[in-house]
Write a protein that holds these residues in place. Structure first.
Motif, PDB file in Angstrom:
ATOM      1  N   VAL A  79      33.620 -22.877   3.410  1.00 46.06           N
ATOM      2  CA  VAL A  79      32.476 -23.035   4.300  1.00 46.06           C
ATOM      3  C   VAL A  79      32.810 -24.148   5.290  1.00 46.06           C
ATOM      4  O   VAL A  79      32.997 -25.305   4.894  1.00 46.06           O
ATOM      5  CB  VAL A  79      31.193 -23.369   3.519  1.00 46.06           C
ATOM      6  CG1 VAL A  79      30.064 -23.725   4.485  1.00 46.06           C
ATOM      7  CG2 VAL A  79      30.783 -22.193   2.629  1.00 46.06           C
ATOM      8  N   LEU A  80      32.925 -23.790   6.552  1.00 48.39           N
ATOM      9  CA  LEU A  80      33.147 -24.772   7.614  1.00 48.39           C
ATOM     10  C   LEU A  80      31.770 -25.210   8.101  1.00 48.39           C
ATOM     11  O   LEU A  80      31.067 -24.463   8.786  1.00 48.39           O
ATOM     12  CB  LEU A  80      33.971 -24.152   8.747  1.00 48.39           C
ATOM     13  CG  LEU A  80      35.405 -23.754   8.359  1.00 48.39           C
ATOM     14  CD1 LEU A  80      36.063 -22.938   9.463  1.00 48.39           C
ATOM     15  CD2 LEU A  80      36.238 -24.992   8.048  1.00 48.39           C
ATOM     16  N   GLY A  81      31.367 -26.418   7.709  1.00 42.30           N
ATOM     17  CA  GLY A  81      29.996 -26.866   7.891  1.00 42.30           C
ATOM     18  C   GLY A  81      29.636 -27.217   9.318  1.00 42.30           C
ATOM     19  O   GLY A  81      30.478 -27.632  10.114  1.00 42.30           O
ATOM     20  N   PRO A 119      24.722 -27.227   3.021  1.00 43.31           N
ATOM     21  CA  PRO A 119      24.335 -26.827   1.663  1.00 43.31           C
ATOM     22  C   PRO A 119      23.682 -25.456   1.589  1.00 43.31           C
ATOM     23  O   PRO A 119      23.868 -24.724   0.611  1.00 43.31           O
ATOM     24  CB  PRO A 119      23.370 -27.930   1.221  1.00 43.31           C
ATOM     25  CG  PRO A 119      22.966 -28.662   2.447  1.00 43.31           C
ATOM     26  CD  PRO A 119      24.084 -28.505   3.409  1.00 43.31           C
ATOM     27  N   LEU A 120      22.898 -25.074   2.601  1.00 45.04           N
ATOM     28  CA  LEU A 120      22.304 -23.737   2.588  1.00 45.04           C
ATOM     29  C   LEU A 120      23.376 -22.655   2.627  1.00 45.04           C
ATOM     30  O   LEU A 120      23.262 -21.623   1.948  1.00 45.04           O
ATOM     31  CB  LEU A 120      21.342 -23.573   3.764  1.00 45.04           C
ATOM     32  CG  LEU A 120      20.012 -24.316   3.675  1.00 45.04           C
ATOM     33  CD1 LEU A 120      19.242 -24.183   4.986  1.00 45.04           C
ATOM     34  CD2 LEU A 120      19.168 -23.810   2.515  1.00 45.04           C
ATOM     35  N   ASP A 121      24.419 -22.870   3.407  1.00 47.90           N
ATOM     36  CA  ASP A 121      25.511 -21.901   3.466  1.00 47.90           C
ATOM     37  C   ASP A 121      26.226 -21.811   2.122  1.00 47.90           C
ATOM     38  O   ASP A 121      26.585 -20.721   1.663  1.00 47.90           O
ATOM     39  CB  ASP A 121      26.492 -22.273   4.574  1.00 47.90           C
ATOM     40  CG  ASP A 121      25.920 -22.084   5.970  1.00 47.90           C
ATOM     41  OD1 ASP A 121      24.838 -21.473   6.096  1.00 47.90           O
ATOM     42  OD2 ASP A 121      26.547 -22.565   6.938  1.00 47.90           O
ATOM     43  N   SER A 176      32.652 -22.374  -3.517  1.00 49.97           N
ATOM     44  CA  SER A 176      32.992 -22.835  -2.167  1.00 49.97           C
ATOM     45  C   SER A 176      33.644 -24.202  -2.138  1.00 49.97           C
ATOM     46  O   SER A 176      33.276 -25.102  -2.895  1.00 49.97           O
ATOM     47  CB  SER A 176      31.729 -22.909  -1.293  1.00 49.97           C
ATOM     48  OG  SER A 176      31.187 -21.636  -1.047  1.00 49.97           O
ATOM     49  N   VAL A 177      34.595 -24.313  -1.209  1.00 50.44           N
ATOM     50  CA  VAL A 177      35.009 -25.632  -0.737  1.00 50.44           C
ATOM     51  C   VAL A 177      34.306 -25.832   0.602  1.00 50.44           C
ATOM     52  O   VAL A 177      34.439 -25.016   1.518  1.00 50.44           O
ATOM     53  CB  VAL A 177      36.541 -25.760  -0.608  1.00 50.44           C
ATOM     54  CG1 VAL A 177      37.164 -24.632   0.198  1.00 50.44           C
ATOM     55  CG2 VAL A 177      36.905 -27.106   0.016  1.00 50.44           C
ATOM     56  N   LEU A 178      33.493 -26.865   0.673  1.00 51.18           N
ATOM     57  CA  LEU A 178      32.749 -27.188   1.890  1.00 51.18           C
ATOM     58  C   LEU A 178      33.525 -28.223   2.681  1.00 51.18           C
ATOM     59  O   LEU A 178      33.727 -29.348   2.217  1.00 51.18           O
ATOM     60  CB  LEU A 178      31.366 -27.726   1.528  1.00 51.18           C
ATOM     61  CG  LEU A 178      30.556 -28.383   2.656  1.00 51.18           C
ATOM     62  CD1 LEU A 178      30.292 -27.386   3.783  1.00 51.18           C
ATOM     63  CD2 LEU A 178      29.254 -28.949   2.118  1.00 51.18           C
ATOM     64  N   VAL A 225      25.964 -38.449   0.040  1.00 50.57           N
ATOM     65  CA  VAL A 225      24.624 -37.938  -0.266  1.00 50.57           C
ATOM     66  C   VAL A 225      24.728 -36.530  -0.833  1.00 50.57           C
ATOM     67  O   VAL A 225      24.125 -36.206  -1.870  1.00 50.57           O
ATOM     68  CB  VAL A 225      23.735 -37.948   0.990  1.00 50.57           C
ATOM     69  CG1 VAL A 225      22.358 -37.363   0.684  1.00 50.57           C
ATOM     70  CG2 VAL A 225      23.603 -39.361   1.540  1.00 50.57           C
ATOM     71  N   TYR A 226      25.480 -35.677  -0.169  1.00 51.71           N
ATOM     72  CA  TYR A 226      25.682 -34.321  -0.678  1.00 51.71           C
ATOM     73  C   TYR A 226      26.316 -34.348  -2.069  1.00 51.71           C
ATOM     74  O   TYR A 226      25.936 -33.564  -2.955  1.00 51.71           O
ATOM     75  CB  TYR A 226      26.588 -33.525   0.260  1.00 51.71           C
ATOM     76  CG  TYR A 226      26.016 -33.177   1.609  1.00 51.71           C
ATOM     77  CD1 TYR A 226      24.660 -32.949   1.805  1.00 51.71           C
ATOM     78  CD2 TYR A 226      26.865 -33.033   2.707  1.00 51.71           C
ATOM     79  CE1 TYR A 226      24.167 -32.618   3.062  1.00 51.71           C
ATOM     80  CE2 TYR A 226      26.382 -32.691   3.960  1.00 51.71           C
ATOM     81  CZ  TYR A 226      25.031 -32.488   4.135  1.00 51.71           C
ATOM     82  OH  TYR A 226      24.541 -32.143   5.377  1.00 51.71           O
TER      83      TYR A 226
END
Length: 581
Positions: free
Chosen positions: A178-180, A189-191, A203-205, A217-218
């Motif tokens: 996931v490319l944020g 986070p929604l993705d 996923s790797v974000l 925070v995440y």
């Protein structure tokens, strides 16, 4: 949901051996997490989402504080309310409905088990997605939304297919990248959640560097997912994203960004990438989904508006452009007016005043000032508004509107174009222009009095069917669709890798609907109490997402606390704050 400058993506360069090895370890660790997810029961998955929600609620205040600081907001500014509602609030509502959907599936029921379907033109059925709970019916009174499924889908098919990956929980989708996004803090986070629940994909974000400050925070908020091996969060620039996108252990990529960045990821940078794009031969040899923004029209239907209508809707349009500083993929960018509307000049005067009076904020997103300069170079006669003159209102008039309709500004730049006609003739012309001349298909907005819409009758419904946009908002902003957890969010279906426009696929969609086509959002033309005086059944005051809402920070904080632990006893304080807007 962010527009970024394209950066080179080269899977073979840019990282040291140690950095590459570290990323290899991340991917292999997630592969083990995929195995654990495949063995996890639906009941256990539901419980896991509850623990994630508790983590998000515990970090909500810290989340908002870090986001506000990253965007240069005064901690005491009402604009901090944007960070509450587009950050932890929307993640918490999404988690709650996803958890309910999984719980229903665990009982052998469809997430749509009690749904009363509606009908739309072209043999479509509709699924109500707002309000989704009695609480939403009260707190968002007057707002509604429905998802239109593709033509020909039956009610039985809709019910039986709802659930997506959770209907077959052991069929996993591998490790995804996931490319944020770098603009709205809930998007990454929604993705991730949608990848996990809709597609059974861990996923790797990879965070956008603009929001790197949110990494700790995440990490704390989503600790249950990280500890279960279902999520890993990494930072870095284009080299990290490129290495992971082309990693043999990554099976899928999801990007929220610009079409330019998408094309670099898919086809590669520079002249070679452009040649691959022209030939339709991607460098990326795996599936990719995307949400890429676009140019959102705001179609204003001519009618008889009071002075207070003009003021309120001008603030509404200003909000659609200036929310988050103008750095939203769904920001309204071009107002489409009837040149034959007797109140056109009055509305434009109110719009100038609203843009000028909106609270000051720094141009925090990279490249904003240069994009404003580009717009000013294309339209030298643009009005420079706001405390520092950094907001542009471009009334195209007889000038070529292509630089407005064909380029996503991603800055505090609002354009106005005019078309001839009134009534159905104007609406039909506006729909044609939106479909044929505007970049992208993510969202479109229509503003008009209830009386005007009633007079249009079936012609108005036909216009909604003709508009090829993933979310259409009537007397609301399409941002409400983004905030609606059960609403599918994404471009209108049908784009391809070589003509990606606003992207491919959907996210959010917490009812886990299959065969989605678009979302229609409706809101009140007037705020309460004027809505009631004019016959609209809507108790909603000035929305807290308006940039002019003075109590926005308090209202959205209370809303976030409410969705973390709902209770009817909390509603009076929310309404009291909301009516101080």
């Amino acid at each position: 949901m962010t527009s970024t400058e394209p950066t080179a993506v080269n899977p073979a360069a840019g990282l040291s051996a140690a950095e590459s090895a570290s990323l290899d370890t991340v991917v292999s660790g997630l592969a083990a997490g995929e195995t654990r997810w495949a063995a996890m029961s639906l009941a256990a998955r539901s419980a896991l989402l509850l623990s994630v929600a508790a983590g998000v609620a515990a970090q909500a205040e810290r989340w908002v504080g870090v986001a506000a600081q990253a965007k240069g907001l005064d901690p005491g500014s009402p604009l901090v309310g944007e960070e509450w509602i587009s950050g932890p609030y929307v993640v918490l509502t999404n988690l709650a409905i996803l958890q309910n959907s999984i719980t229903a599936l665990a009982r052998g029921e469809s997430p749509l088990r009690t749904t009363r379907f509606g009908r739309a033109p072209g043999g479509r059925i509709t699924v109500p997605v707002l309000p989704g709970t009695p609480y939403e019916a009260l707190l968002l009174h007057g707002f509604s939304a429905e998802a239109w499924l593709r033509p020909g889908v039956t009610e039985e098919e809709a019910r039986s297919r709802a659930g997506l990956g959770q209907r077959h929980p052991s069929r996993t989708g591998g490790v995804g990248l996931v490319l944020g996004a770098g603009n709205i803090t809930s998007i990454p986070p929604l993705d991730v959640l949608y990848e996990l629940i809709a597609h059974n994909r861990v996923s790797v974000l990879k965070l956008n560097p603009v929001l790197d400050a949110l990494s700790p925070v995440y990490t704390d908020a989503f600790a249950p997912l990280i500890e279960a091996g279902l999520l890993s969060i990494v930072s870095g620039g284009a080299a990290v994203g490129g290495y992971l996108a082309h990693h043999e252990g990554v099976s899928h990529v999801h990007i929220t960004g610009s079409a330019a960045t998408h094309d670099v990821v898919v086809f590669g940078p520079g002249a070679e990438g452009r040649a691959r794009h022209a030939a339709g031969t991607p460098l990326l040899q795996k599936p990719i989904t995307s949400e890429l923004g676009g140019v959102a029209p705001i179609i204003v239907l001519p009618g008889k508006w009071s002075r207070r209508d003009l003021t309120f809707q001008a603030e509404h349009v200003a909000t659609q452009r200036l929310h988050n500083g103008g750095y939203n993929c769904i920001a309204g960018q071009v107002v489409v007016l009837s040149r034959d509307w007797p109140q056109k000049a009055d509305f434009l005067a109110a719009l100038r005043a609203a843009l000028a009076a909106a609270p000051a904020r720094p141009p925090w997103y990279p490249g904003s000032n240069s994009r404003v300069r580009d717009a000013l170079a294309a339209y030298p006669s643009a009005a420079r508004l706001g405390p520092d003159g950094g907001r542009l209102l471009i009334e195209a008039g007889t000038e070529d509107p292509a630089a407005l309709t064909g380029v996503e500004a991603f800055a505090p730049v609002l354009g106005v174009i005019e078309l001839g006609g009134t009534g159905q003739a104007f609406l039909d012309a506006a729909v044609t222009a939106a479909n044929e001349d505007f970049l992208g298909t993510l969202g479109a907005n229509i503003l008009g009095t209830p009386a005007t819409i009633r007079r249009l009758g079936t012609g108005f419904t036909a216009a909604l069917e003709r508009l090829r946009y993933g979310t259409i908002a009537v007397n609301a902003w399409t941002g409400v669709g983004f905030l609606t957890a059960a609403a599918p969010w994404g471009a209108f279906p049908g784009h391809s890798l070589t003509d990606v426009q606003s992207g491919i696929g959907v996210v959010h969609n917490a009812f886990l609907l299959d065969d989605t086509e678009r979302t229609i959002v409706r809101g009140p033309f007037r705020p309460f109490p004027r809505s009631a005086w004019h016959g609209e059944f809507a108790l909603f005051p000035k929305p807290p997402w308006f940039v002019s809402a003075r109590s926005a920070a308090t209202t959205t904080r209370l809303l976030t606390e409410f969705v973390s632990r709902p209770s009817w006893w909390k509603t009076p304080a929310i309404f009291l704050a909301a009516f101080r807007a």
